[in-house]
Design an enzyme around this catalytic site. Structure first.
Site, PDB file in Angstrom:
ATOM      1  N   GLU A 365       0.815  -1.210   0.000  1.00 31.12           N
ATOM      2  CA  GLU A 365       0.000   0.000   0.000  1.00 31.12           C
ATOM      3  C   GLU A 365       0.854   1.267   0.000  1.00 31.12           C
ATOM      4  O   GLU A 365       0.588   2.216  -0.729  1.00 31.12           O
ATOM      5  CB  GLU A 365      -0.956   0.004   1.193  1.00 31.12           C
ATOM      6  N   GLU A 388       0.541  -1.380 -10.223  1.00 34.03           N
ATOM      7  CA  GLU A 388       0.217  -2.458  -9.285  1.00 34.03           C
ATOM      8  C   GLU A 388       1.422  -3.380  -9.086  1.00 34.03           C
ATOM      9  O   GLU A 388       1.697  -3.824  -7.961  1.00 34.03           O
ATOM     10  CB  GLU A 388      -0.978  -3.249  -9.807  1.00 34.03           C
ATOM     11  N   HIS A 452      -4.606  -5.723 -11.595  1.00 34.25           N
ATOM     12  CA  HIS A 452      -4.013  -6.749 -10.743  1.00 34.25           C
ATOM     13  C   HIS A 452      -3.592  -7.979 -11.542  1.00 34.25           C
ATOM     14  O   HIS A 452      -2.848  -8.831 -11.046  1.00 34.25           O
ATOM     15  CB  HIS A 452      -4.984  -7.159  -9.638  1.00 34.25           C
TER      16      HIS A 452
END
Length: 550
Positions: A365, A388, A452
């Site tokens: 994160e 990502e 993702h």
């Protein structure tokens, strides 16, 4: 489930980090000493690296002065680059290498309007000569008029039609020039807020043509990633004595990182964690402090990793910490980063029994914040996959760096959350397609995948560059990484791969970087760090070819 008993009481300086007991996961893998080519956690600075290409550490005041100087030089830089009379540069970041090379990242405006996709990085030698420039948009920036045919209300209506969020509200409409794809056009950028289906907040940025109302682009501003829900054993966290007595979970040694209890809320900061005796958590999920300690520990390890590996002073390079919020919502099975608050937020997982506050969650994160502060990779299509993947790459690197016996480093993403219900990881870096959706290799359709899944190409690249192809066991985990061209690769070690990816991200990538441009950026970074035609640069080229990026 294996439990660790609470940490013993400690004495000494009360604002220092304190030992705290946390629970370990039932899905713990038996791990052995690392084998393979990856470097140890302590080996981030490779001896063969060109010290001249290493970024110098800048204090918060030094960085502020560098940005001020860069802004003063912006008009001259614009003239040197041959920009049009309506174009101006706004300095956003400055990286100075030991050899005197300065990399200055600029946003661009046109007749006072922000240019989305207009960002660029100048590379200037110590002598002042321009060595090169990395541009998100290669051509000139120009639109016929900055007067919009449609009113902002029409942009709001178009943006709302794009969002699937519950209780969607359109706000923050601004007129911009869209230059991230094709010919620049006058546009509106509208932020639509609401709640996604799984309870994640939504900050959808929608770009619409100011003449027709047609959607040109959209991306989700909330960047959520999944990590492990295991805990990290007995760890240390930074706390600060409170003026009113007791202690706050504020890490004064790392930019003042704070950890807050949302207590089931979904907005604001909730309550700063406070404790009377500076003994945090008891290793059980029923103690609200336990999740807070894990989040604070992950933030501390991530801060230390960036400082140790890259001389970076905080996530944004300005010496200031992000903050963490735990106990978000009710049984929320995710964690997310928001640029708007510059913060990490963690749910408590299934039945509020498995908080997603583990080490590589924090690393993942917070690395979204790193990307936002450097290349600003658009969170959609190929640039979104690279965004990502960057979080997976550095979340994994933080896990190796921490060298925690309860969470030994691996190249598996989310291996402890058991989201699939059968004990398998969420993502695999050695062979991404094993998750059933991620791409092992680049193709023309990669950009259509969810970010993702399109991240798989870069994750695979990083694993291959670090460890090489074929079967091997690292820290007790078995891997078997293939290549698209059946080549056999020998890794250069994770430490060097980290350095190359970071330098490419921080000095050569831009908001619109795709996989082809990422290849160019990492080749240049490898050349800077290890020399043109070095074994490391040749390995970068061969590895991109092995994932079909040519």
């Amino acid at each position: 489930m294996t439990h660790h008993s609470p940490a013993p009481r400690t004495t000494g300086r009360r604002t220092a980090a304190r030992a705290t007991a946390l629970a370990a996961s039932a899905a713990m893998v038996v791990l052995a000493l690392q084998s393979g080519t990856a470097a140890t956690a302590a080996g981030h600075t490779a001896s063969s690296r060109d010290a001249g290409a290493t970024a110098l550490p800048l204090s918060a005041s030094q960085r502020a002065t560098a940005l001020k100087d860069a802004q003063a030089d912006a008009p001259a830089a614009a003239r040197q680059l041959g920009l049009g009379s309506g174009e101006k540069l706004v300095a956003r970041d400055v990286v100075r290498d030991a050899d005197g090379t300065t990399h200055t990242r600029y946003e661009r405006t046109y007749d006072g309007l922000p240019v989305l996709g207009g960002d660029l990085v100048t590379h200037t030698a110590k002598s002042g000569d321009l060595k090169g420039v990395s541009k998100a948009h290669k051509g000139a920036i120009s639109v016929a008029s900055t007067d919009a045919s449609l009113a902002p209300a029409a942009a709001k209506k178009s943006a709302l039609a794009v969002s699937d969020a519950k209780s969607a509200t359109a706000k923050n409409v601004r007129k911009v020039v869209w230059a991230a794809s094709g010919k620049p056009v006058l546009a509106y950028e509208t932020v639509v807020t609401g709640t996604q289906a799984d309870g994640t907040p939504s900050e959808l940025h929608v770009v619409t043509d100011a003449a027709t109302g047609k959607k040109l682009y959209s991306y989700e501003g909330i960047e959520n990633g999944t990590g492990t829900s295991e805990y990290s054993g007995t760890v240390t966290v930074g706390s600060t004595a409170s003026a009113g007595g007791g202690f706050d979970l504020t890490d004064g040694g790392r930019g003042g990182h704070k950890t807050y209890d949302l207590n089931g809320g979904t907005s604001g900061t909730g309550t700063l964690f406070h404790d009377a005796d500076d003994q945090w958590g008891d290793g059980t999920v029923t103690n609200r402090q336990t999740a807070a300690v894990d989040a604070a520990y992950g933030a501390a390890e991530t801060w230390d990793y960036y400082k140790s590996a890259f001389n970076r002073n905080g996530i944004a390079g300005d010496g200031k910490a992000a903050y963490s919020r735990v106990h978000y919502g009710n049984a929320y099975v995710n964690a997310f980063w928001s640029d708007a608050c510059f913060c990490m937020t963690y749910g408590d997982g299934q039945s509020n029994q498995h908080p997603l506050t583990a080490l590589d969650v924090a690393g993942h994160e917070m690395s979204h914040g790193l990307t936002a502060s450097t290349a600003g990779l658009n969170y959609s299509r190929e640039s979104g996959g690279l965004n990502e993947a960057t979080s997976d790459i550095f979340g994994t690197s933080v896990e190796f760096f921490a060298n925690n016996s309860s969470d030994v480093g691996d190249y598996l993403i989310g291996e402890k959350i058991n989201i699939n219900g059968n004990g398998t990881p969420l993502r695999y870096m050695d062979k991404p397609s094993k998750d059933g959706g991620s791409a092992d290799y680049w193709s023309k359709t990669v950009g259509r995948l969810d970010v993702h899944y399109s991240s798989g190409v870069a994750n695979h690249f990083f694993y291959l560059l670090s460890e090489g192809s074929g079967a091997k066991t690292i820290n007790g985990v078995s891997y078997n990484s293939p290549t698209s061209n059946n080549s056999t690769l020998t890794g250069i070690g994770r430490a060097k791969a980290e350095q190359i990816w970071y330098k490419a991200l921080s000095t050569y990538m831009t908001s619109t970087t795709n996989y082809a441009a990422a290849r160019t950026a990492t080749l240049q970074a490898a050349s800077d760090l290890y020399g043109a035609n070095s074994a490391e640069q040749q390995a970068v080229a061969a590895t991109w070819t092995a994932v079909n990026v040519k």
